[in-house]
Design an enzyme around this catalytic site. Structure first.
Site, mmCIF file in Angstrom:
data_model
loop_
_atom_site.group_PDB
_atom_site.id
_atom_site.type_symbol
_atom_site.label_atom_id
_atom_site.label_comp_id
_atom_site.label_asym_id
_atom_site.label_seq_id
_atom_site.Cartn_x
_atom_site.Cartn_y
_atom_site.Cartn_z
ATOM 1 N N ASP A 98 109.125 61.761 -1.811
ATOM 2 C CA ASP A 98 107.958 62.017 -2.669
ATOM 3 C C ASP A 98 106.641 61.460 -2.137
ATOM 4 O O ASP A 98 106.600 60.452 -1.451
ATOM 5 C CB ASP A 98 108.192 61.509 -4.104
ATOM 6 C CG ASP A 98 108.702 60.068 -4.185
ATOM 7 O OD1 ASP A 98 109.290 59.586 -3.191
ATOM 8 O OD2 ASP A 98 108.507 59.442 -5.233
ATOM 9 N N GLU A 165 111.212 58.172 -5.264
ATOM 10 C CA GLU A 165 111.268 56.722 -5.019
ATOM 11 C C GLU A 165 110.102 56.068 -5.732
ATOM 12 O O GLU A 165 110.240 55.009 -6.328
ATOM 13 C CB GLU A 165 111.211 56.427 -3.509
ATOM 14 C CG GLU A 165 111.371 54.937 -3.162
ATOM 15 C CD GLU A 165 110.088 54.122 -3.315
ATOM 16 O OE1 GLU A 165 110.167 52.981 -3.801
ATOM 17 O OE2 GLU A 165 109.010 54.632 -2.979
ATOM 18 N N GLU A 166 108.939 56.714 -5.690
ATOM 19 C CA GLU A 166 107.739 56.112 -6.286
ATOM 20 C C GLU A 166 107.874 55.992 -7.798
ATOM 21 O O GLU A 166 107.450 55.002 -8.382
ATOM 22 C CB GLU A 166 106.497 56.958 -5.943
ATOM 23 C CG GLU A 166 106.197 57.059 -4.452
ATOM 24 C CD GLU A 166 105.742 55.739 -3.837
ATOM 25 O OE1 GLU A 166 105.546 54.769 -4.590
ATOM 26 O OE2 GLU A 166 105.613 55.682 -2.603
HETATM 27 ZN ZN ZN Z 1 105.190 53.643 -2.211
HETATM 28 ZN ZN ZN Z 2 107.475 54.119 -0.169
#
Ligand code: ZN
Ligand code: ZN
Length: 440
Positions: A98, A165-166
């Protein structure tokens, strides 16, 4: 040294490290032009968390061409690619896909012009400001090397392209969607992250043990009794109560925790009131809370609830008027690098890249949901995430000469030396996987 680690050490001795290292590195040089083309394409077309549709389709097609069994839409937009290559352990390699709601200002010819609508509903620019495009490209580079050299390793390779992930829920979504039941469960999990570090691009940093923190978001709704600003005696001012809460929260880390146990409590948002002469009936606080161990995390969260309640009681509130404290569900657990395993791989990296390119780094209080892959079965899975400096040489020189600060990850100006990060990442992942799955 465990029996398995001993086996690894012996395996390392039988593989002539240096000659082997040169092979992979030299071969990668031939792959780099095509990989950089892929990188520039990914960089120009970032997608937000759980919206990685174009990215995942593009990379899934590549993995299929390399001979992996590919399954798409695992955990919404995740992709799992499996390569079964005889007896041996199972190694999981992970890259996150992402981008971030950041308007790119690098001025690069392949800068992103994409926009998207995040959860907030307000259209924003999107940018790979955390370098996940370098992770994906290095991951593809490693997949190419490993699929080309199946004679050099024996085992099962599980390559995971992870969404979000963010936003913090990507790894959890993939695990909940059967990552360890529908696909082979790993003995080892590995990933790398680029870093804005004061070291030449391509330098590797490793942290044995806790590397990144538990990340909790907490909301506190402070209730009060509103009224005229000139007649405070007939109100209960939530701004004063919330202010007292904010001040006392500072004592959680400074007075209640051991100075040797890292922890952070930050109040990042304080919202209340609308006008000069009106006492509000509500104040809202938003906190980020960081810790390493489960016990430390519990102590902080319990302390926050106690302080919020205690300050409201001190102001004369009770029952339903006490504050509402909500720990958000998007918890990211601390990333723990299995220490022995990390030191073992760091030693192999030193052989491969040279002592001056591999160093022990400091743990930080940031978060990464790579932690989830080990946490799902901590007794049987060994995991390591390592850092690769992406700081371009001119930036590093400006830092040394003029003391100019480096832009951090997530900055609209973060333009890493992608070529160095990708080449190092691809070689490190492929080399580590071959080391962990020796062919005989
Ligand atoms: Zn990040
Ligand atoms: Zn990252």
């Amino acid at each position: 040294m465990s029996k398995f680690m001993l086996k690894l050490a012996l395996a390392a001795m039988t593989i002539p490290g240096a000659a082997h290292a040169q092979d992979l590195g030299a071969e990668l040089q031939g792959d780099m032009p095509a990989l950089m083309e892929l990188y520039r394409d990914l960089h120009a077309h970032p997608e937000l968390s759980f919206q990685e549709v174009r990215t995942s389709a593009k990379l899934a097609a590549r993995m299929r061409k390399l001979g992996f069994e590919v399954t798409e839409k695992v955990g919404k937009t995740g992709v799992v690619s499996v390569l079964r290559n005889g007896e041996g352990p199972t190694v999981l390699l992970r890259a996150d896909m992402d981008g971030l709601p950041v308007v790119e200002q690098t001025g690069l010819p392949y800068a992103s012009k994409e926009t998207a609508v995040p959860e907030s509903g307000v259209t924003t620019g999107v940018m790979h400001a955390c370098g996940h495009d370098t992770h994906m490209t290095g991951f593809i580079g490693a997949a190419q090397l490993l699929s080309r050299h199946k004679d050099k390793w024996s085992g099962t390779l599980v390559m995971v392209l992870q969404p979000a992930e963010e936003a913090g829920g990507g790894a959890r979504a993939m695990l909940a969607d059967g990552l360890y039941t529908r696909f082979p469960k790993p003995d080892y999990a590995l990933a790398f992250h680029d870093a804005a570090a004061p070291a030449p691009a391509g330098t590797i940093g490793y942290v044995p043990g806790f590397a990144l923190a538990n990340v909790d978001s907490v909301d506190i709704k402070v209730k009060g009794v509103g009224g005229h600003g000139a007649y405070p005696q007939s109100t209960k001012d939530p701004i004063v109560i919330a202010s007292a809460i904010v001040m006392r929260l500072q004592t959680l880390v400074s007075r209640e925790k051991s100075p040797f146990e890292p922890a952070v409590v930050t109040v990042g948002s304080f919202l209340a009131g609308a006008k000069h002469n009106i006492i509000s009936d509500e104040a809202k606080l938003q906190l980020t809370v960081r810790s390493y161990t489960d016990e430390s995390r519990k102590q902080l969260l319990d302390g926050i609830a106690r302080i919020a309640r205690g300050e409201a009681i001190a102001a004369g509130l009770e029952g339903e008027m006490l504050p509402v404290v909500t720990v958000k569900e998007d918890f990211t657990p601390a990333t723990y690098n299995s220490p022995e395993f990390t030191l073992e791989l760091a030693a192999r990296f030193k052989e491969r890249f040279g002592e001056d390119r591999v160093f022990e780094a400091e743990p930080v209080m940031g978060g990464e949901d790579f932690s989830e892959y080990r946490r799902a079965d901590p007794d049987s899975i060994k995991a390591m995430i390592f850092w690769i400096s992406g700081t371009p040489q001119p930036m590093l020189e400006a830092l040394k000469k003029e003391g100019k600060p480096l832009p951090s990850l997530h900055s609209p100006f973060w333009a890493p030396d992608a070529e160095k990060v990708i080449a190092t990442g691809a070689e490190a992942l492929a080399g580590a996987a071959m080391h962990l799955m020796p062919s005989s």
